[in-house]
Design a protein around this motif. Structure first.
Motif, PDB file in Angstrom:
ATOM      1  N   GLU A   1     -72.998 -48.761  81.489  1.00 55.66           N
ATOM      2  CA  GLU A   1     -74.373 -48.932  81.959  1.00 55.66           C
ATOM      3  C   GLU A   1     -74.925 -47.661  82.589  1.00 55.66           C
ATOM      4  O   GLU A   1     -76.114 -47.385  82.488  1.00 55.66           O
ATOM      5  N   GLN A   2     -74.095 -46.892  83.284  1.00 59.80           N
ATOM      6  CA  GLN A   2     -74.519 -45.692  84.010  1.00 59.80           C
ATOM      7  C   GLN A   2     -75.468 -46.036  85.159  1.00 59.80           C
ATOM      8  O   GLN A   2     -76.279 -45.215  85.579  1.00 59.80           O
ATOM      9  N   GLY A   3     -75.397 -47.250  85.655  1.00 64.00           N
ATOM     10  CA  GLY A   3     -76.253 -47.691  86.737  1.00 64.00           C
ATOM     11  C   GLY A   3     -75.615 -48.849  87.484  1.00 64.00           C
ATOM     12  O   GLY A   3     -74.522 -49.314  87.133  1.00 64.00           O
ATOM     13  N   PRO A   4     -76.298 -49.387  88.500  1.00 69.92           N
ATOM     14  CA  PRO A   4     -75.688 -50.370  89.407  1.00 69.92           C
ATOM     15  C   PRO A   4     -76.044 -51.823  89.149  1.00 69.92           C
ATOM     16  O   PRO A   4     -75.602 -52.693  89.894  1.00 69.92           O
ATOM     17  N   VAL A   5     -76.844 -52.132  88.125  1.00 72.54           N
ATOM     18  CA  VAL A   5     -77.385 -53.485  87.988  1.00 72.54           C
ATOM     19  C   VAL A   5     -76.291 -54.510  87.725  1.00 72.54           C
ATOM     20  O   VAL A   5     -76.217 -55.555  88.392  1.00 72.54           O
ATOM     21  N   LEU A   6     -75.438 -54.265  86.730  1.00 70.89           N
ATOM     22  CA  LEU A   6     -74.403 -55.246  86.405  1.00 70.89           C
ATOM     23  C   LEU A   6     -73.450 -55.471  87.569  1.00 70.89           C
ATOM     24  O   LEU A   6     -73.022 -56.600  87.815  1.00 70.89           O
ATOM     25  N   GLU A   7     -73.131 -54.416  88.282  1.00 66.50           N
ATOM     26  CA  GLU A   7     -72.264 -54.593  89.447  1.00 66.50           C
ATOM     27  C   GLU A   7     -72.971 -55.430  90.508  1.00 66.50           C
ATOM     28  O   GLU A   7     -72.349 -56.297  91.143  1.00 66.50           O
ATOM     29  N   ALA A   8     -74.263 -55.221  90.681  1.00 69.23           N
ATOM     30  CA  ALA A   8     -75.019 -55.960  91.697  1.00 69.23           C
ATOM     31  C   ALA A   8     -75.084 -57.453  91.374  1.00 69.23           C
ATOM     32  O   ALA A   8     -75.056 -58.291  92.277  1.00 69.23           O
ATOM     33  N   ILE A   9     -75.171 -57.796  90.081  1.00 65.79           N
ATOM     34  CA  ILE A   9     -75.251 -59.217  89.704  1.00 65.79           C
ATOM     35  C   ILE A   9     -73.879 -59.790  89.347  1.00 65.79           C
ATOM     36  O   ILE A   9     -73.770 -60.935  88.905  1.00 65.79           O
ATOM     37  N   GLU A  10     -72.856 -58.956  89.519  1.00 59.83           N
ATOM     38  CA  GLU A  10     -71.460 -59.380  89.317  1.00 59.83           C
ATOM     39  C   GLU A  10     -71.221 -59.903  87.903  1.00 59.83           C
ATOM     40  O   GLU A  10     -70.619 -60.969  87.705  1.00 59.83           O
ATOM     41  N   ARG A  11     -71.677 -59.129  86.938  1.00 57.74           N
ATOM     42  CA  ARG A  11     -71.455 -59.458  85.533  1.00 57.74           C
ATOM     43  C   ARG A  11     -70.854 -58.244  84.821  1.00 57.74           C
ATOM     44  O   ARG A  11     -71.198 -57.105  85.118  1.00 57.74           O
ATOM     45  N   PRO A  12     -69.952 -58.487  83.861  1.00 63.62           N
ATOM     46  CA  PRO A  12     -69.300 -57.350  83.197  1.00 63.62           C
ATOM     47  C   PRO A  12     -70.123 -56.707  82.096  1.00 63.62           C
ATOM     48  O   PRO A  12     -69.917 -55.534  81.780  1.00 63.62           O
ATOM     49  N   LEU A  13     -71.041 -57.490  81.495  1.00 66.19           N
ATOM     50  CA  LEU A  13     -71.708 -57.043  80.271  1.00 66.19           C
ATOM     51  C   LEU A  13     -73.146 -57.540  80.233  1.00 66.19           C
ATOM     52  O   LEU A  13     -73.500 -58.532  80.875  1.00 66.19           O
ATOM     53  N   ALA A  14     -73.948 -56.874  79.417  1.00 65.18           N
ATOM     54  CA  ALA A  14     -75.292 -57.376  79.114  1.00 65.18           C
ATOM     55  C   ALA A  14     -75.804 -56.668  77.872  1.00 65.18           C
ATOM     56  O   ALA A  14     -75.467 -55.499  77.610  1.00 65.18           O
ATOM     57  N   ALA A  15     -76.638 -57.376  77.112  1.00 64.21           N
ATOM     58  CA  ALA A  15     -77.357 -56.755  76.009  1.00 64.21           C
ATOM     59  C   ALA A  15     -78.477 -55.887  76.583  1.00 64.21           C
ATOM     60  O   ALA A  15     -78.910 -56.067  77.723  1.00 64.21           O
ATOM     61  N   VAL A  16     -78.959 -54.951  75.797  1.00 65.26           N
ATOM     62  CA  VAL A  16     -80.058 -54.064  76.197  1.00 65.26           C
ATOM     63  C   VAL A  16     -81.254 -54.367  75.304  1.00 65.26           C
ATOM     64  O   VAL A  16     -81.124 -54.448  74.084  1.00 65.26           O
ATOM     65  N   ARG A  17     -82.424 -54.530  75.923  1.00 63.06           N
ATOM     66  CA  ARG A  17     -83.620 -54.863  75.139  1.00 63.06           C
ATOM     67  C   ARG A  17     -84.521 -53.667  74.871  1.00 63.06           C
ATOM     68  O   ARG A  17     -85.302 -53.674  73.916  1.00 63.06           O
TER      69      ARG A  17
END
Length: 416
Positions: free
Chosen positions: A191-207
């Motif tokens: 991710e190169q950022g803090p969002v996934l860590e903040a929401i405590e999730r390992p992965l996400a798709a990018v839109r």
């Protein structure tokens, strides 16, 4: 976890030695000895995973895992293998090693799809070899321009550096792929950022991927003796640059809708001449990088920045010019692919929220020609472009399963 550990260990092995141009820290620019050493190892892994390996006219490494019926169009997976100076082991490279791991599992299971799977290791995403980025993905998409050939870096121009490596800049145009060749482009990336860590999730798709513009600002003043030139008579290029840099921070921070739109502005490099402690500076140039989730917001902020630059130059009696060297308009990922990637990520504990990438990626170039989607993997601490950049093994294991799940969902969607 076994797969995740193997992938992480493979990426860490590229953190130094022959895979870096520097002894302390990682630096792997396009067309360097370290770059070709990385290609060699990756090509060996591709071959062992049942892929046919080739290099295109831009020097990109490509491995192809054939479809059930040979010659079918391909789903293209991959990312870049170059790095910034003093970079981390996972930026870009993780997406390539993950993709190889996916094909390894398919090969071991003797499983093939109605579409071929190709893995591409792009050579130049970071722009660490020359002043602009994504030369090699732009070559694949047919967007590379003759003026790119004259760009100069530490090793000479693009043309000179390519020729020294047995490649020819005029052949960059031959690296282009037809729209019929590729069904979709899929890029897994930290991710190169803090969002996934903040929401405590390992992965996400990018839109979507943010629009960005990069350039160089040059300020020319008048040199003088630090002890004998009165303050009121100075045309100090460095003092003007300091004000200009702070004006970028102020304008971007206060811009209407900027926070919501992901507007950011960065000055990451500043060169001062003549550079003596007892000499008033007469020449300064600095980098300028402005990004946002939308092109219009970015361009409106740039207009205000340039107006402020003009005003401070007049006030301080210096000349100031801003040359924009790269304009990336951003990109929207394909909605249907985003949905499939979200489904696959959620099945492995990922977020059902698709993210916006503030960083640029090869995917933003590919998305202008082919349906494209990205998968983000959590970055502990939000750290990237730094030796402390890392990932969690179980997150990588989940990403591996997510990519396999995405391919299954894509196969089913094509049948329907």
């Amino acid at each position: 976890m076994v797969t995740g550990k193997k992938i992480v260990d493979r990426c860490r092995a590229f953190g130094g030695g022959v895979y870096s141009e520097t002894q302390n820290g990682l630096f792997r620019p396009w067309l360097s000895d370290a770059f070709f050493a990385a290609q060699k190892t990756l090509s060996e892994w591709m071959t062992a995973a049942g892929m046919h390996v080739r290099y295109d006219a831009a020097g990109n490494l490509i491995g192809r895992y054939e479809a059930c019926v040979p010659g079918r169009a391909a789903v293209l997976l991959g990312s870049h293998i170059d790095s910034v100076a003093n970079g981390g082991c996972f930026d870009g490279l993780l997406g390539v090693v993950l993709a190889i791991s996916v094909v390894e599992q398919l090969f071991q299971a003797d499983k093939r799809y109605p579409f071929a799977i190709e893995i591409i290791a792009f050579g130049d995403e970071e722009g660490s070899a020359f002043p602009v980025s994504m030369i090699t993905s732009r070559a694949v998409s047919g967007e590379v321009k003759p003026e790119d050939w004259d760009l100069r870096g530490p090793s000479g121009s693009v043309a000179e550096t390519m020729q020294a490596r047995g490649l020819f800049c005029t052949d960059l145009l031959k690296a282009g792929r037809s729209e019929e060749d590729i069904i979709a482009f899929v890029e897994a990336h930290i991710e190169q950022g803090p969002v996934l860590e903040a929401i405590e999730r390992p992965l996400a798709a990018v839109r979507s991927i943010a629009a960005q513009r990069r350039g160089t600002v040059t300020i020319k003043g008048q040199a003088g003796h630090a002890g004998t030139l009165p303050m009121a008579m100075r045309r100090d290029a460095l003092a003007a640059a300091a004000e200009a840099v702070l004006s970028v921070e102020r304008i971007v921070s206060e811009f209407s809708g900027g926070a919501e739109g992901g507007l950011v502005g960065t000055v990451g490099r500043l060169n001062v001449s003549p550079g003596g402690s007892n000499v008033v500076a007469d020449h300064v140039d600095f980098s300028l990088d402005v990004r946002s989730g939308g092109r219009d917001l970015r361009d409106a902020a740039i207009q205000d920045i340039e107006a402020e630059f003009h005003a401070l130059a007049q006030r301080r009696g210096v000349t100031l010019s801003c040359v924009w060297q790269q304009d990336l308009e951003g990109a929207e990922c394909d909605p249907s692919l985003v949905e499939l990637m979200q489904q696959a990520a959620c099945a492995e504990g990922g977020s059902d929220m698709a993210l916006v990438s503030g960083a640029g990626h090869d995917a933003m170039v590919m998305a202008r020609r082919w349906p494209t989607v990205m998968l983000f993997i959590r970055s502990p601490g939000g750290i990237s472009h730094h030796p402390d950049e890392t990932v969690l093994e179980d997150d990588v294991d989940a990403a591996h399963r997510t990519l396999l799940g995405f391919l299954e969902r894509l196969k089913l969607s094509q049948k329907n």
